[in-house]
Scaffold this active site. Sequence first.
Site, PDB file in Angstrom:
ATOM      1  N   CYS A 454       0.825  -1.202   0.000  1.00  0.00           N
ATOM      2  CA  CYS A 454       0.000   0.000   0.000  1.00  0.00           C
ATOM      3  C   CYS A 454       0.863   1.258   0.000  1.00  0.00           C
ATOM      4  O   CYS A 454       0.435   2.313  -0.479  1.00  0.00           O
ATOM      5  CB  CYS A 454      -0.943   0.011   1.197  1.00  0.00           C
ATOM      6  SG  CYS A 454      -0.118  -0.049   2.797  1.00  0.00           S
ATOM      7  N   HIS A 855      -1.356   1.463   7.542  1.00  0.00           N
ATOM      8  CA  HIS A 855      -1.852   1.313   6.171  1.00  0.00           C
ATOM      9  C   HIS A 855      -1.820   2.687   5.513  1.00  0.00           C
ATOM     10  O   HIS A 855      -2.039   3.703   6.161  1.00  0.00           O
ATOM     11  CB  HIS A 855      -3.279   0.763   6.201  1.00  0.00           C
ATOM     12  CG  HIS A 855      -3.943   0.737   4.863  1.00  0.00           C
ATOM     13  ND1 HIS A 855      -3.421   0.054   3.792  1.00  0.00           N
ATOM     14  CD2 HIS A 855      -5.093   1.311   4.422  1.00  0.00           C
ATOM     15  CE1 HIS A 855      -4.219   0.209   2.750  1.00  0.00           C
ATOM     16  NE2 HIS A 855      -5.229   0.970   3.102  1.00  0.00           N
TER      17      HIS A 855
END
Length: 1040
Positions: A454, A855
Amino acid sequence: MDKILEGLVSSSHPLPLKRVIVRKVVESAEHWLDKAQCEAMFDLTTRLILEGQDTFQRQVGHQVLEAYARYHRPEFESFFNKTFVLSLLQQGYHSLDRKDVAILDYIHNGLKLIMSCPSVLDLFSLLQVEVLRMVCERPEPQLCARLSDLLTDFVQCIPKGKLSITFCQQLVRTISHFQCVSTQERELREYVSQVTKVSNLLQNIWKAEPATLLPSLQEVFASISSTDASFEPSVALASLVQHIPLQMITVLIRSLTTDPNVKDASMTQALCRMIDWLSWPLAQHVDTWVIALLKGLAAVQKFTILIDVTLLKIELVFNRLWFPLVRPGALAVLSHMLLSFQHSPEAFHLIVPHVVNLVHSFKSDGLPSSTAFLVQLTELIHCMMYHYSGFPDLYEPILEAIKDFPKPSEEKIKLILNQSAWTSQSNSLASCLSRLSGKSETGKTGLINLGNTCYMNSVIQALFMATDFRRQVLSLNLNGCNSLMKKLQHLFAFLAHTQREAYAPRIFFEASRPPWFTPRSQQDCSEYLRFLLDRLHEEEKILRVQSSHKASEILECETSLQEVTSKTAVLTETPCTSDGEKTLIEKMFGGKLRTHICCLNCRSTSQKVEAFTDLSLAFCPSSLENMSFQDTASSPSTQDGGLMQATVPSPSEEPVVYNPTTAAFICDSVVNERTIGSPPDEFYCSENTSVPNESNKILVNKDVPQKPGGETTPSVTDLLNYFLAPEILTGDNQYYCGNCASLQNAEKTMQITEEPEYLILTLLRFSYDQKYHVRRKILDNVSLPLVLELPVKRTTSFSSLSESWSVDVDLTDISENLAKKLKPSGTDEASCTKLVPYLLSSVVVHSGISSESGHYYSYARNVTSRESSYQMCHQSEALALASSQSHLLGRDSPSAIIEQDLENKEMSKEWFLFNDSRVTFTSFQSVQKITSRFPKDTAYVLLYKKQNSTNGLSGNNPTSGLWINGDPPLQKELMDAITKDNKLYLQEQELNARARALQASSASCSFRPNGFDDNDPPGSCGPTGGGGGGGFNTVGRLVF
């Protein structure tokens, strides 16, 4: 007497008269009758019971038969013999079918009448065989219920020994074939009652003969694990679960999950069907068994089954919450499924669209039971949103719906999340692919997460949305090359033109991954961005050198990774002097920063000009007593609010403490002094001197947004001011002055001398804890201005100096000519600060509570040079007018007014939220409120686009007929690759459609996770990713 009775029941006499005569017939049973008369009466009453045309005839048959059998028992025993009963069971009675429930009822009553007769033992032996035969014929629920009634009253008819095990197994199979097609409440209640009678019979047998229990349960599992497409076992099997002793759960589950003969497909089917049992209204402990089986499968690491079943059944379990009878069990199973499925938010996101409607419905009915249920449900929802906090667009409606219910503490959330967690192994998920579907309504393409990538996906999407940079990359002629820029061009082309919902950037990831980055582990997106830009820059320089030496040969474009890995993110090589000689990275992201150090003892100065691609902005320390300044003219910037002036002391005075969170620096001519009609690119000039004077002013921002507790929320402008603020080098940080030949206190200032097209700002959110030796995240909210004015200082006095450290100069002993060079007069002495406006283009967000987990996702929008030019033109007019109005009215500063105006306009414009495979529409309001709504989600990397009056990049005209939607036409090689992949995609869609049809027909399950793809155990984007971590298990989730 039989003739009288037969004539009576068929006559047309009034019913009361018939009843009187029937009573006389019953009373006559006490009188003696010969055997023939008795048999005739038994035959007539049997016919009335089994074939009576109405209820009256059947009642009469029962009354008369019972009376005559009581007084003439030997004759009835002779009539109700084995042969007669066997014929009833095997052949029926006249026109009555043998499977008619009336026959079982008749036999049931007959057994009661001869219970004390010796011949009943023969009937018991006969029935033990016949009931087994009947059960093997899969009787309907009604007949099976009547048989259960008979066997419950006469347990002597139940098969014995080994036949009892067979009987129980066959009865389980019979239950598995039960069906109720009616939707009427009365018939449904009757069906449930029938099933309950059968299950109670099995319970009695299990208690009487414990040896029958395990074979019966094996038969239950065999039925629910069947993969036969033509057979769907009945949910009525759920009625058996409540009769299984709970103390057997551990043994049975361990036996099932460790049995090598049980295939995964069978176990998947069994678990799915057990979850279907949650809809059975009277079954107890179904949820207990389902949860026990889920835990058992997790214990033996059957994660593929768990994932299959969870994704397939989570919505069904959630829908069961609507029904009060099964709600407690459904909530228990839902909680366990969600809390254990911690490697990906996909299961939770399947139910997210349904949460708001459910909450509103239960809130409106106002029942105490509904309120108590909602408290439990909202606690679960808060836990999941905490765990997967990287999806604000999905969660905001839910937060609004549940705002009136209590929110659990962070400690309680962590405790709950740890109770049921199981972690999926990477090899179990390696072969899993995303569901294929068309592009979302945004028209944008997502990037598939390749395993904690990510950090790369968020950066690539931000660069792709940097419109001018994307167009330059796509317009490059790189045929025949295999450079990293070629791979980036390939990736950009697919993001722009593929029909896939999400693209897997495997080739680019392998080519662009820094060698020190461990594959399939989370990394720092800022570090990756610096490495990527620097490598692209160095690669282009090498290719130019090769091209110049081999102009007559075919260009060899292979660039070794080792040639650039030692480079730093700052482009320290001497930059080219003209745009034509600059690399693309320099043109797009390159700027220049001058560092100036002045010895406070001898006043000698030294300076250095460096190139940069990004600025790292530190947060202002909580204690600012060690930070001071003297020369504010050297660090100009913008201000967002009202202005107040403070006087700067002379050199002989002690430096005053500087508060960088509230102060903004500009030159003598402040924004308030602008007049209507001032040119938009006006320069603000002051005499360039290292000696401060009393005329220098500080402009303190008074209108910084306020936190609820009264503290100020710093803005990006404040952090930029702090970055550019003069710094006094004292103590351990003293400066070695060559002129003084010793360490001296000095003043260090930094000035931007050349602005980039795209300004990259990294907020340094990770600080080092000296006590615990860990890196902690700074979760402070930072206000993101839509318009940022970058102070750029241009001077002509240093144009002849090389971009390296100059020789220290003693200003007290300097000659007049040299002094004029360092401190020129007239036009050459002018030091001009230009406030260059930038528009926010993209924001990379880090979701998490520490530097060791998290994230990344990004917000972005299209900002082009034409748009910037258009907005700048209108902004200059509005700025002049606003300046006049604010000066007269004493209100907000012009830049704040303009930003508010642009912000209001941006609400209706398209912002996009890029979260790996998922791309959705959003708004600038969501960008602004991200941290206030989700405290773990904080802006980390910002991209600002300079507002240009003209587009000076390579002269390409986006409006020409050759550029489609503003982007250049693709080269044939790229277009062919995209066309080929799009055809392949359509073929995949067709094959998947066929596969889904086959799966539906075979009722088999397959795992194809959607959207969120991090699958490392546990990935930063997995268990704590999308949700930032919480630090439950940080192994393999290092960001830095």
